[in-house]
Enzyme design. Structure first.
Site, PDB file in Angstrom:
ATOM      1  N   GLY A 162       0.816  -1.204   0.000  1.00 57.90           N
ATOM      2  CA  GLY A 162       0.000   0.000   0.000  1.00 57.90           C
ATOM      3  C   GLY A 162       0.850   1.254   0.000  1.00 57.90           C
ATOM      4  O   GLY A 162       2.077   1.199   0.160  1.00 57.90           O
ATOM      5  N   ASP A 163       0.200   2.414  -0.154  1.00 62.55           N
ATOM      6  CA  ASP A 163       0.945   3.666  -0.259  1.00 62.55           C
ATOM      7  C   ASP A 163       1.693   4.017   1.024  1.00 62.55           C
ATOM      8  O   ASP A 163       2.873   4.368   0.991  1.00 62.55           O
ATOM      9  CB  ASP A 163       0.023   4.810  -0.687  1.00 62.55           C
ATOM     10  CG  ASP A 163      -1.197   4.959   0.219  1.00 62.55           C
ATOM     11  OD1 ASP A 163      -1.393   4.101   1.108  1.00 62.55           O
ATOM     12  OD2 ASP A 163      -1.957   5.921   0.042  1.00 62.55           O
ATOM     13  N   ASN A 164       1.025   3.902   2.167  1.00 65.28           N
ATOM     14  CA  ASN A 164       1.696   4.235   3.425  1.00 65.28           C
ATOM     15  C   ASN A 164       2.789   3.230   3.759  1.00 65.28           C
ATOM     16  O   ASN A 164       3.831   3.585   4.322  1.00 65.28           O
ATOM     17  CB  ASN A 164       0.680   4.297   4.562  1.00 65.28           C
ATOM     18  CG  ASN A 164      -0.238   5.501   4.455  1.00 65.28           C
ATOM     19  OD1 ASN A 164       0.214   6.615   4.225  1.00 65.28           O
ATOM     20  ND2 ASN A 164      -1.537   5.286   4.610  1.00 65.28           N
ATOM     21  N   SER A 212       5.641   4.103   1.639  1.00 62.78           N
ATOM     22  CA  SER A 212       6.227   5.346   2.140  1.00 62.78           C
ATOM     23  C   SER A 212       7.141   5.069   3.324  1.00 62.78           C
ATOM     24  O   SER A 212       8.207   5.685   3.454  1.00 62.78           O
ATOM     25  CB  SER A 212       5.107   6.313   2.547  1.00 62.78           C
ATOM     26  OG  SER A 212       5.633   7.524   3.022  1.00 62.78           O
TER      27      SER A 212
END
Length: 292
Positions: free
Chosen positions: A76-78, A81
């Site tokens: 996922g994006d988080n 990140s």
């Protein structure tokens, strides 16, 4: 749901129950795809896309020189990140200052039933856990205050004037819940200006005071979200990203209120960098956290 998740739809009927005609020994989990670990390779890139890459390349490489390109599991994006800023072990957390505020921290155990319900119990991209708290009120509210309540041309100018305002804004408190709030879970909350008295009423007309009061409120909201984490005592470093992270005045305020060391990664596209790290780990055969 049946169109977008056919495998799940086959396992669960419209009422959310297992189909009665199936054997009692067959569980829903047995019908779902296998969950892969963060370090597994899912396959190799199809030759059609390899040729596409070659056609875009200016190096003149030949297909014969291209090895099989592995595909990593993704995330996922988080989660990506977190990889991109190097947050792969307990003791660190990422604070993202965007339209909404987000805090996520690596943990070696998931949140328990007794932990805050405000935390989303995600897993990270290394095989550990990544509890996450999100505040709706962040730079979006600050930008609205800048545009609607002040004549300042930018956040930089507003911060310069707000820095001269005393801490606490003469006792004026700004509640930033213009669109409700998620952490804490107050969807019907609204904004307000509190603490007005005969001695500080005059300062309520000062745009620098209101701007600073809003900034203090958002920062305390984020600090309160950080306190929701069960491993908060172990978190001594915050990796701060997002548009708001570029403001030196806000940087110092966050450090003072959270009493944590702040690190500001140079790469702004941390999620994209994290995805590249995961791909590199898959190609090299290394564990993701070691590769990062």
């Amino acid at each position: 749901q049946r169109e977008t998740s056919p495998i799940v739809a086959q396992a669960i009927d419209q009422d959310g129950k297992e189909e009665e005609e199936e054997s009692e020994s067959t569980s829903v989990l047995e019908k779902l795809p296998t969950i892969l670990s963060p370090n597994q390779v899912t396959g190799i890139l199809d030759d059609f896309y390899v040729q596409k890459l070659l056609s875009w390349s200016s190096s003149g490489s030949k297909a014969a020189n291209i090895k099989a390109i592995p595909l990593s599991v993704g995330s996922g994006d988080n989660m990506c990140s977190a990889l991109g800023v190097g947050c792969v072990s307990p003791g660190q957390a990422v604070m993202s200052l965007g339209t909404s505020g987000t805090i996520f921290a690596v943990s070696n155990k998931p949140p328990s039933d007794s932990d805050s319900s405000s935390l989303a119990p995600f897993c990270d991209a290394t095989g550990q856990y990544l509890p996450l708290a999100c505040t709706i009120s962040c730079t979006g509210v600050l930008t609205q205050v800048l545009k609607e309540w002040t004549d300042f041309s930018s956040h930089e100018e507003a911060s310069e004037y707000a820095e001269s305002v005393p801490i606490g804004c003469y006792g004026i408190t700004f509640l930033p819940y213009l669109g409700g709030e998620r952490t804490p879970n107050w969807p019907h909350a609204s904004g307000a200006i509190l603490g007005l008295t005969t001695s500080n009423f005059q300062y309520a007309r000062d745009p620098a005071v209101i701007y600073r009061a809003c900034l203090e409120a958002i920062t305390f909201l984020l600090a309160n979200a950080l306190e929701e984490f069960p491993n908060r005592e172990d978190i001594d470093t915050l990796l701060v990203v997002g548009g708001g992270a570029k403001n030196p005045f806000w940087q110092q305020m966050i450090a003072d209120i959270t009493n944590r060391k702040l690190i500001f990664p140079l790469e702004t596209e941390s999620a994209a960098l994290g995805a590249a790290f995961q791909a590199g780990a898959a190609a090299s055969g290394m564990a993701v956290e070691e590769y990062v």
